[in-house]
Design a protein around this motif. Sequence first.
Motif, PDB file in Angstrom:
ATOM      1  N   GLY A  19       0.811  -1.207   0.000  1.00 49.98           N
ATOM      2  CA  GLY A  19       0.000   0.000   0.000  1.00 49.98           C
ATOM      3  C   GLY A  19       0.844   1.257   0.000  1.00 49.98           C
ATOM      4  O   GLY A  19       2.051   1.214   0.204  1.00 49.98           O
ATOM      5  N   ALA A  20       0.159   2.366  -0.246  1.00 52.27           N
ATOM      6  CA  ALA A  20       0.789   3.685  -0.184  1.00 52.27           C
ATOM      7  C   ALA A  20      -0.247   4.677   0.340  1.00 52.27           C
ATOM      8  O   ALA A  20      -1.417   4.623  -0.044  1.00 52.27           O
ATOM      9  CB  ALA A  20       1.292   4.107  -1.549  1.00 52.27           C
ATOM     10  N   ILE A  21       0.199   5.571   1.201  1.00 50.99           N
ATOM     11  CA  ILE A  21      -0.659   6.582   1.819  1.00 50.99           C
ATOM     12  C   ILE A  21      -0.179   7.955   1.369  1.00 50.99           C
ATOM     13  O   ILE A  21       1.022   8.229   1.352  1.00 50.99           O
ATOM     14  CB  ILE A  21      -0.600   6.492   3.358  1.00 50.99           C
ATOM     15  CG1 ILE A  21      -1.090   5.133   3.846  1.00 50.99           C
ATOM     16  CG2 ILE A  21      -1.406   7.608   4.002  1.00 50.99           C
ATOM     17  CD1 ILE A  21      -0.842   4.889   5.319  1.00 50.99           C
ATOM     18  N   THR A  22      -1.139   8.819   1.041  1.00 56.41           N
ATOM     19  CA  THR A  22      -0.837  10.193   0.643  1.00 56.41           C
ATOM     20  C   THR A  22      -1.777  11.135   1.388  1.00 56.41           C
ATOM     21  O   THR A  22      -2.969  10.842   1.519  1.00 56.41           O
ATOM     22  CB  THR A  22      -1.012  10.369  -0.882  1.00 56.41           C
ATOM     23  OG1 THR A  22      -0.091   9.493  -1.542  1.00 56.41           O
ATOM     24  CG2 THR A  22      -0.746  11.795  -1.320  1.00 56.41           C
ATOM     25  N   THR A  23      -1.238  12.237   1.886  1.00 58.07           N
ATOM     26  CA  THR A  23      -2.057  13.236   2.563  1.00 58.07           C
ATOM     27  C   THR A  23      -2.200  14.482   1.697  1.00 58.07           C
ATOM     28  O   THR A  23      -1.361  14.758   0.846  1.00 58.07           O
ATOM     29  CB  THR A  23      -1.451  13.637   3.919  1.00 58.07           C
ATOM     30  OG1 THR A  23      -0.131  14.140   3.705  1.00 58.07           O
ATOM     31  CG2 THR A  23      -1.407  12.457   4.880  1.00 58.07           C
ATOM     32  N   ARG A  24      -3.259  15.224   1.949  1.00 58.19           N
ATOM     33  CA  ARG A  24      -3.550  16.451   1.215  1.00 58.19           C
ATOM     34  C   ARG A  24      -2.359  17.401   1.238  1.00 58.19           C
ATOM     35  O   ARG A  24      -1.997  17.992   0.230  1.00 58.19           O
ATOM     36  CB  ARG A  24      -4.786  17.150   1.805  1.00 58.19           C
ATOM     37  CG  ARG A  24      -5.083  18.522   1.166  1.00 58.19           C
ATOM     38  CD  ARG A  24      -5.975  19.400   2.048  1.00 58.19           C
ATOM     39  NE  ARG A  24      -5.484  19.561   3.403  1.00 58.19           N
ATOM     40  CZ  ARG A  24      -4.527  20.410   3.785  1.00 58.19           C
ATOM     41  NH1 ARG A  24      -3.929  21.184   2.925  1.00 58.19           N
ATOM     42  NH2 ARG A  24      -4.166  20.484   5.057  1.00 58.19           N
ATOM     43  N   SER A  25      -1.713  17.545   2.385  1.00 63.26           N
ATOM     44  CA  SER A  25      -0.601  18.485   2.527  1.00 63.26           C
ATOM     45  C   SER A  25       0.657  18.036   1.785  1.00 63.26           C
ATOM     46  O   SER A  25       1.539  18.842   1.539  1.00 63.26           O
ATOM     47  CB  SER A  25      -0.251  18.661   4.006  1.00 63.26           C
ATOM     48  OG  SER A  25       0.301  17.449   4.511  1.00 63.26           O
ATOM     49  N   GLY A  26       0.725  16.758   1.483  1.00 66.22           N
ATOM     50  CA  GLY A  26       1.922  16.224   0.847  1.00 66.22           C
ATOM     51  C   GLY A  26       2.981  15.774   1.831  1.00 66.22           C
ATOM     52  O   GLY A  26       4.036  15.278   1.425  1.00 66.22           O
ATOM     53  N   VAL A  27       2.736  15.927   3.120  1.00 65.30           N
ATOM     54  CA  VAL A  27       3.692  15.458   4.127  1.00 65.30           C
ATOM     55  C   VAL A  27       3.932  13.968   3.949  1.00 65.30           C
ATOM     56  O   VAL A  27       5.061  13.491   4.072  1.00 65.30           O
ATOM     57  CB  VAL A  27       3.186  15.778   5.552  1.00 65.30           C
ATOM     58  CG1 VAL A  27       4.004  15.070   6.606  1.00 65.30           C
ATOM     59  CG2 VAL A  27       3.194  17.275   5.784  1.00 65.30           C
TER      60      VAL A  27
END
Length: 142
Positions: A19-27
């Motif tokens: 899997g891979a996780i991405t946040t709105r902020s790009g952190v």
Amino acid sequence: MTTNTASARYSGLGKGGKGAITTRSGVLSDQPYGFGTRFEGQPGTNPEELIAAAHAACFTMATSFALAKAGFADGTLDTQCTVTLDSADGGFAVTKSALTLKASVPGISAEDFERLADEAKAGCPISKLLNCEITLEKSLES
């Protein structure tokens, strides 16, 4: 009202999936997660680590605002959070979030520090979200 977003992608199924996780902020941007990062110590993150980070950050900010509202102008707050994932009901459940706060707040009494930290723990939005035991160890440094 404030909203935030994150996304997760999982390719493959079960232990073999990645899997891979991405946040709105790009952190977090395509930060890897999966069985190996959750249970085998492989590089990457996992949901419990992210919950621990969110709880530590939220509680620390809530404590900061409680101290400011009480009239304190300076201080340092360091919080560690440990989230416990246990087997439960044929699956898994987060059963505990343990907060440990070390603080330096000039001029505060031990009683006021204890009260404000306990109030922050109860009022923190992430504490309100979690359906588990929440503990708080606190120490005040002079």
